[in-house]
Scaffold this active site. Structure first.
Site, PDB file in Angstrom:
ATOM      1  N   ASP A 143      11.350  11.699  17.465  1.00 40.51           N
ATOM      2  CA  ASP A 143      10.924  13.051  17.163  1.00 40.51           C
ATOM      3  C   ASP A 143      11.482  13.967  18.250  1.00 40.51           C
ATOM      4  OD1 ASP A 143       9.520  15.274  16.416  1.00 40.51           O
ATOM      5  OD2 ASP A 143       7.813  14.071  15.752  1.00 40.51           O
TER       6      ASP A 143
ATOM      7  N   GLU B 298       0.829  -1.206   0.000  1.00 41.63           N
ATOM      8  CA  GLU B 298       0.000   0.000   0.000  1.00 41.63           C
ATOM      9  C   GLU B 298       0.861   1.252   0.000  1.00 41.63           C
ATOM     10  OE1 GLU B 298      -2.520   0.722   3.406  1.00 41.63           O
ATOM     11  OE2 GLU B 298      -2.870   2.770   2.725  1.00 41.63           O
TER      12      GLU B 298
ATOM     13  N   ASP C 186      10.340   5.658  15.116  1.00 39.79           N
ATOM     14  CA  ASP C 186      10.227   7.083  14.852  1.00 39.79           C
ATOM     15  C   ASP C 186      10.731   7.845  16.073  1.00 39.79           C
ATOM     16  OD1 ASP C 186       9.597   9.606  14.101  1.00 39.79           O
ATOM     17  OD2 ASP C 186       7.431   9.374  14.241  1.00 39.79           O
TER      18      ASP C 186
END
Lengths: 534, 504
Positions: A201, A133, A199
């Protein structure tokens, strides 16, 4: 769907005519509407001039490369050119300019081939790519989810048609995501594989970084990311045995990790949760003790402390100076288990306000040594110091990204819409040299390619002329000189080369295990070699 | 589960092979524990078949009762020890018992007989797996550590033992995963049995950083291996039961076994199957339709709630009627009285409607009408707490179920107050029990509160044995005990008379 965009368009047919028209309309009508997720863009007063500059550059290119035929070159030419370099490069807001710039990027710089190979794990299109996808974020804030592409070329074609400002990568499904509505039961359409992602951040570090906050970063606080990458990368390799880990700058204030080993890609949610929890150390909200780890320290944590302690000394204590203010220092004092020691430290620091964090840190040990009563528990003080070190250096992960198989993550090499920077891969062997503020931006790439044409291009042309003049240089005639890909002419070159070699190793590994698997299944190598003769 | 090697000896003539009686080699039992992956093949008598199964069933039922009563593993082990020795002894290899082989054979066979009996429905399979895993855990923990290690090795669970050198090399790292504090633990590392498995097999240990992981392999100490063995055991048993259930229809060629198996699974469905018919009627109690309002003071909350609803609405919905009818049957109300009770309670309907819509259901519950099976079995058994708690949560307008589980806290408190429980401490305790899903505890707490003077007397006078004062896990038991406690005078008199008679 997690990000709940303004509108979701997931049927490509609908987008063809209506959505794109809508996009144009919407942007024409509200020219300076900020994109929803870019909350903290720098001031925009200079946009007009920048836009003009960029156009100028593009215009030159039209002559040189004859590719930008869509631009009305007479537009905006009357604006004065002040020659000033944009400090904080940014995409121009004028829809035409930004889309055209983006088109140039997708056409000339985006590494389609390596992206395809990276996700496909083989030169011929497989279901790894065909059932993957992609979600495309269009300029009108619509998001098209469940896009999939049978080949690399069709992927490129669709992206050029739709000009998404952001591309996200989702999981590989049991079937083509575009056909998902044709299955009666949901069991037939399930995500089966995706890279294990992490991830980091820098906004999560706001309570411990003193230089910047929110979306802003500088080289000082970037060090937190460097430490995090070292710790995670080491643990993923040594503990879990993963080899193919791609670190990607997210374009503004963080990094993503893509663990691409086959074993990592096929992990179930349960196992992703387990790994995430294995890495999780900083818990809870701000205020109060945030690190609570069992003693004796798990080998992963003691190793992490080994990696982090130098960074703690230099990048945190010296550069960040986190306990400069008395109120921050009080927070540090709260973590000291021994009350007497705590009081002694408080007294000392109160008498010399503004004492540097490095000295404060050293004071803890110095005063502990002079502890006359001898009632000090050295172990618990050491534990507390380790906890503090971890709190100020250990990676802070956005766990939602890692836990779910079907979580989408921004693709490498897209342009961050806020900063214009390319989301480039980071070479972990050259981690300390990586400067997030020096990452190529889209306007810079365009400029560089012009400069190349002026200098390098000219000299090559000269060389070619010399060759054809008859100077016998064996074999390398002008016809043999391969056209240099556009990315090689720019500062994007080292990043794409790094990506290329990463993908090449991944594919080689994948091929070897595939052969091994086949051999195991056949149980006889002979058969395989025979079949190769056909 | 893959098909295990069939222990047939070779029949040389292939033409005869098809029709020859299969001959098996004797099963050997090198280990005390058994994963039960090979079905038994030798002949046993029908009596053995039934007896062995009953013995095992008794153990399993007791284990289940222990879990209902929230006994800790240690308490359970103590409680079960004499029972296990009596019904299902299993000695360690080192004991050199002469019974070793027959004990293990019985264990093996009874497990497989019960598999047959309990494979039929999803519900039974789940319960069987649960209690069998409990039994296995109990034995696994009790096993001698060397024999346990040998057994685990024999399972071929794809574990790689950690060699002595590797242990020595990794000792400081491994030590961090097996204890608290700062002491020296190198020796402990060497003493412990370690094994290497893929970390994905132990996600729970990975998650808590409870194991050392290197290159994708988790180093699991022996004591954590238990959960892995148990997981493997449960998983295999679940799969095997699934297969058995599919094979069951082919069993009906044998009409000697089916009734036994049926009987076994029935007695497992209702551990208190004795509450059928009027056999358990309490001496001296006047159990009639007219006396119900009076008796309802002895009902547990689930039943007194039904009784209140019935009195208030002059009606109960289907599952409420079923639960209540069976309870009444259990306390000894006979069919005629029961029909009178329902008829008079449903005062707003005509005789016609009652006969048409309700009479049949009551008769069916008593086994008076319906299929052959139903009649022979005497209708259904009264619901146990387990059944009331887990099956068919009440919808709107329905009054069945367990108030401790299915009521909101406000409604539950109101109901308890209406029943005379006003003590704040008790109400708080009930709240905590229900919050932690210990509905039995809440119910027993209320029981003890309502009967605390009688209970004290009973204990002091030694009228009731410890077993009789154990946790209640059946609504009919609640009634019986409540009634006996409140009528102790009459009962103790009777008992004394009985004693005298005996002497005389």
């Amino acid at each position: 769907m997690e990000d709940a965009p303004a509108a979701v368009v997931d049927s490509p047919a609908a987008v063809d005519d209506t959505a794109m028209a809508d996009a144009a309309d919407a942007q024409a009508a509200t020219e300076d509407v900020k994109p929803a997720d870019e909350s903290s863009q720098p001031a925009k007063e200079s946009n007009g001039t920048k836009a003009a500059e960029i156009k100028q550059e593009e215009k030159q290119e039209v002559k040189l490369e004859d590719l930008f035929d869509g631009i009305d070159s007479d537009d905006d030419l009357s604006l004065p050119e002040d020659g000033q370099e944009p400090q904080q490069p940014e995409l121009a807001d004028t829809p035409g300019a930004s889309i055209e710039l983006l088109r140039a990027y997708y056409q000339r710089f985006f590494p389609w081939r390596y992206m395809f190979q990276w996700l496909n794990h083989s030169p011929v299109p497989t279901n790894d790519f065909k059932h993957r996808e992609f979600s495309l974020w269009l300029h009108n804030d619509a998001v098209m989810r469940y896009q999939s592409f049978p080949t690399s070329d069709l992927f490129r074609k669709d992206v050029l048609r739709l000009m998404p400002r952001r591309i996200e990568i989702g999981p590989v499904y049991t079937a083509d995501p575009r056909d998902r509505k044709t299955f009666r039961n949901s069991a037939a359409f399930q995500p089966i594989a995706k890279e294990l992602c992490f991830d980091i951040d820098l906004t999560d570090y706001d309570d411990i970084r003193t230089c910047c906050d929110k979306a802003n970063i500088c080289n000082k606080c970037w060090k937190f990311t460097t430490m995090a990458i070292k710790v995670l990368d080491t643990a993923l390799r040594e503990d879990f045995g993963f080899n193919h880990i791609l670190w990607v700058y997210s374009g503004r204030r963080g990094v993503h990790a893509w663990v691409c080993d086959r074993k990592a890609r096929t992990l179930a949610d349960q196992h992703r949760k387990a790994i995430t929890a294995y890495f999780e150390v900083i818990a809870g909200k701000q205020g109060g003790k945030r690190v609570n780890v069992r003693r004796p320290l798990h080998p992963h944590l003691s190793r992490s402390i080994e990696i982090l302690k130098d960074h703690f000394q230099e990048d945190v204590l010296e550069i960040q100076d986190p306990w400069q203010s008395s109120e921050k220092a009080e927070y540090l004092l709260q973590q000291i288990p021994d009350l007497q020691l705590r009081d002694a430290l408080r007294k000392k620091w109160d008498s010399s306000p503004g004492r540097a964090s490095t000295s404060k840190w050293a004071d803890i040990d110095a005063l502990a040594r002079t502890d006359a009563s001898g009632g000090l528990d050295a172990h618990s003080l050491l534990d507390a110091k380790q906890d503090i070190l971890l709190e100020y250096t250990y990676p802070r992960l956005d766990i939602a990204v890692s836990q779910r198989l079907n979580h989408l993550l921004k693709s490498p090499f897209v342009i961050h819409p806020g900063t214009g920077r390319v989301c480039v891969p980071i070479d972990r062997n050259n981690l300390d040299a990586f400067d997030p503020l020096d990452v190529p931006t889209l306007p810079r790439l365009v400029r560089e390619i012009d400069e190349w044409a002026e200098t390098e291009g000219a000299s090559r042309a000269m060389a070619a002329v010399e060759v054809s003049d008859g100077a016998a240089v064996g074999g390398s005639s002008s016809q043999d000189v391969k056209p240099v890909p556009d990315w090689e002419k720019t500062s994007l070159k080292p990043y794409i080369e790094h990506f290329r070699s990463f993908v090449a190793t991944l594919m080689r590994d994948e091929r070897e295990t595939a052969v091994k698997r086949e051999r195991d299944e056949d149980g006889d190598v002979q058969i395989k070699t025979e079949s190769l003769d056909f | 589960m893959n098909r295990i090697d069939i222990k047939r000896t070779k029949v040389l003539d292939h033409r005869k092979k098809q029709f020859a009686d299969p001959s098996y080699k004797d099963t050997e039992y090198p280990h005390r524990l058994n994963f039960y992956s090979t079905p038994p093949t030798a002949d046993i008598t029908l009596e053995q078949f039934e007896q062995w199964a009953m013995d095992r069933l008794r153990i399993l039922a007791e284990l289940e009762a222990c879990s209902f009563r929230n006994k800790t593993p240690a308490e359970t082990a103590v409680h079960m020890k004499p029972l296990l020795e009596k019904y299902l002894p299993l000695d360690s290899t080192s004991s050199n018992s002469s019974e070793l082989n027959i004990q293990r054979q019985r264990d093996h066979y009874s497990h497989f007989i019960l598999r047959l009996a309990f494979a039929s429905t999803e519900d039974l399979r789940r319960r069987f797996t649960r209690v069998e895993t409990m039994l296995f855990r109990l034995r696994f923990q009790a096993d001698d550590s060397r024999e346990r290690a040998a057994f685990v090795r024999s399972l071929n669970l794809d574990w790689e033992p950690v060699s002595e050198e590797e242990k020595r090399e990794l000792a400081p790292l491994l030590a961090t995963t097996i204890g608290f504090g700062h002491g020296r633990r190198a020796q402990q590392v060497m003493d412990e049995e370690w094994c290497k498995v893929d970390w994905m097999r132990v996600p729970d240990l990975t998650e808590g950083r409870k194991v050392y992981i290197r290159a994708g392999k988790a180093y699991v100490p022996a004591r954590e291996q238990q959960s892995m063995v148990l997981n493997a055991y449960t998983k295999r048993l679940e799969q095997a039961l699934e297969l058995t259930s599919r094979a069951l229809p082919r069993l009906d060629e044998d009409d000697r076994l089916t009734p036994i198996l049926d009987h076994l699974s029935k007695s497992f469905i209702a551990p208190d199957a004795s509450y059928t018919g009027s056999g358990t009627a309490i001496d001296g109690a006047e159990i009639t339709a007219g006396n119900m309002d009076n008796l309802s003071q002895h009902f547990p909350m689930c039943m007194s709630n039904l009784h209140r609803s019935l009195r208030r609405d002059a009606h109960l919905k289907h599952f409420g009627r079923l639960q209540y009818t069976l309870f009444l049957k259990g306390i000894g109300l006979n069919l005629e009285e029961c029909l009178i009770f329902w008829r008079s309670s449903f005062r707003n309907i005509t005789d016609d409607t009652f006969n048409k819509d309700y009479r049949y259901n009551v008769q069916h519950a008593y086994g008076q009408v319906g299929g052959d099976m139903n009649r022979r079995g005497g209708g259904y058994s009264p619901f146990s707490c387990q059944k009331i708690l887990t099956e068919r949560a009440p919808g709107s307008g329905e009054a069945h179920g367990c108030p401790y589980r299915h009521f909101s806290l406000d409604n539950l408190t109101a109901l308890l107050r209406a029943s005379g429980v006003t003590d704040r401490g008790v109400l708080q305790g009930v709240k905590e029990d229900t919050d932690s899903q210990k509905f039995h505890m809440a119910c027993n707490r209320v029981f003890e509160h309502l009967h605390h003077t009688e209970l004290k007397r009973a204990k002091d006078d030694g009228i009731m044995t410890a077993a009789q004062l154990d946790t209640i896990v059946h609504p009919n038991e609640y009634f019986k005990r409540s009634y006996q406690l409140k009528n102790m005078d009459g009962r103790s008199k009777q008992k004394q008379e009985g004693d005298i008679k005996m002497e005389g």
